[in-house]
Design an enzyme around this catalytic site. Structure first.
Site, short mmCIF file in Angstrom:
data_model
loop_
_atom_site.label_atom_id
_atom_site.label_comp_id
_atom_site.label_asym_id
_atom_site.label_seq_id
_atom_site.Cartn_x
_atom_site.Cartn_y
_atom_site.Cartn_z
N THR A 13 0.77 -1.33 -0.02
CA THR A 13 -0.07 0.02 -0.08
C THR A 13 0.85 1.26 -0.06
O THR A 13 0.59 2.28 -0.47
CB THR A 13 -0.89 0.09 1.39
OG1 THR A 13 -1.80 -1.19 1.01
CG2 THR A 13 -1.87 1.05 1.53
N THR A 88 1.59 -4.60 4.14
CA THR A 88 1.52 -4.93 5.70
C THR A 88 0.64 -6.24 5.86
O THR A 88 1.08 -6.82 7.01
CB THR A 88 0.71 -3.70 6.11
OG1 THR A 88 -0.67 -3.80 5.80
CG2 THR A 88 1.41 -2.42 6.38
N ASP A 89 0.03 -6.75 4.82
CA ASP A 89 -0.58 -8.30 5.11
C ASP A 89 0.24 -9.25 5.26
O ASP A 89 0.02 -10.12 6.39
CB ASP A 89 -1.43 -8.30 3.66
CG ASP A 89 -2.50 -7.39 3.45
OD1 ASP A 89 -2.85 -6.71 4.56
OD2 ASP A 89 -3.16 -7.46 2.45
#
Ligand code: ASP
Length: 324
Positions: A13, A88-89
């Site tokens: 992101t 971040t996942d």
């Protein structure tokens, strides 16, 4: 000459923008563009455009490739430290992979963002600036791979994503962060102890993760045994206990020679061979299951992939897990 920070940009992101064609956020910015977006970058930075992928597309093979490159640049005298930008996942999985694999006494950290680069008040630039400060700091060296988000500094082994959208999404449940990236300096209050290094030539990718829920059966374990998977991690309940049918599935996998590692679906705490009922962790341990210790299921899977690159011997495999 002042040593440089090497920035590996992998995507996520932090590097995404709204795309009218796709109707949502998609990868857009390169690592160089991320650096260029910083209002006041006083660090000499060299960018490596490793990839520009959303982190659900990250794979253990890519992690190994990244780890090799990170280790190589950290061995150069001209490198002060490394920052990896990442979605971040799955950030905690790549961070733990690097933590286990990379042998270096310089700072290494990952960062990302929860808001796209073109959203109102994006958090990416601030996170990146904090990560650069950490990578430039001799204090951050010898602490393994760190995760720098929302001004907090976390240990790779302990950190996890706990909220799907909040800027304060990374936490180290029970232990808390190692430190804080303040405006003028870093404040460390503790260091990670008992870090391990696993440095195989190659990894075993055919390792699977199963999460237990009340009443679940042996269907998934049976399928993995049939397909001759090379390793299985079971995320049990509490201390590492599983429903009776899952216990049957685990015994079947062990009988087929597949190593099974037990993690807990709790956010923190160790697996322990305490309960001796059918499916209790004691019964599992007695049957040959490896107790995973304190790490989460996804991290136990990463560790098992690396460990299987070093040995297939069940006793030697067990030595890598549940270290003090
Ligand atoms: N889905 C994004 C990713 O992990 C989320 C993020 O980066 O925050 O790539």
């Amino acid at each position: 000459m002042r040593a440089k920070i090497i920035l590996f940009s992998t995507g996520g992101t932090i590097a995404m923008r709204y795309s009218p064609e796709s109707g949502g956020a998609t990868p857009a910015l390169s690592g160089s563009e991320l650096i260029a977006s910083l209002p006041a970058c006083r660090f000499p930075v060299e960018v490596r455009e490793f990839s520009n992928i959303p982190s659900p597309h990250m794979t253990p093979k890519l992690m190994l490739d990244l780890a090799r490159q990170v280790e190589q640049v950290l061995s150069a005298k001209t490198t002060a430290g490394v920052v990896v930008t990442h979605g971040t996942d799955t950030l905690e999985e790549t961070a733990y992979f690097l933590d286990l694999y990379v042998r270096a006494d310089k700072a290494l950290c990952l960062t990302g963002a929860m808001r796209d680069a073109d959203e109102l008040c994006p958090d990416g630039p601030k996170n990146l600036l904090c990560a650069l400060k950490v990578a430039a700091s001799p204090e951050a060296a010898k602490k393994g791979c760190l995760v720098v988000m929302n001004e907090e500094i976390h240990a790779a082994r302990e950190v996890t994503k706990v909220h799907s959208s909040s800027l304060k999404t990374f936490a180290s449940p029970f232990w808390g962060p190692l430190g804080h990236a303040d405006v003028d300096r870093l404040i460390f209050r503790r260091a990670p102890l008992g870090r391990q290094t696993l440095h195989p030539e190659n990894i075993e990718e055919d390792v699977h993760l199963i999460k237990c829920a009340a009443g679940c059966d042996d269907f998934l374990l049976h399928s993995l045994t049939e397909k001759k998977a090379k390793g299985i991690v079971v995320e049990g309940m509490g201390r590492g206990n599983v429903p009776p049918l899952v216990f049957n599935g685990i015994k079947e996998a062990l009988a087929a020679g597949i190593p099974v590692v037990l993690a807990s679906r709790c956010l923190s705490g160790r697996t322990l061979d305490h309960y001796a009922y059918a499916g209790g962790a004691k019964k599992l341990h007695d049957a040959g299951v490896i107790l995973g210790g304190e790490i989460s299921g996804p991290k136990a899977r990463i560790k098992l992939m690396l460990a299987l690159g070093l040995t297939r011997d069940p006793d030697r495999l067990a030595e890598y897990f549940d270290k003090p």
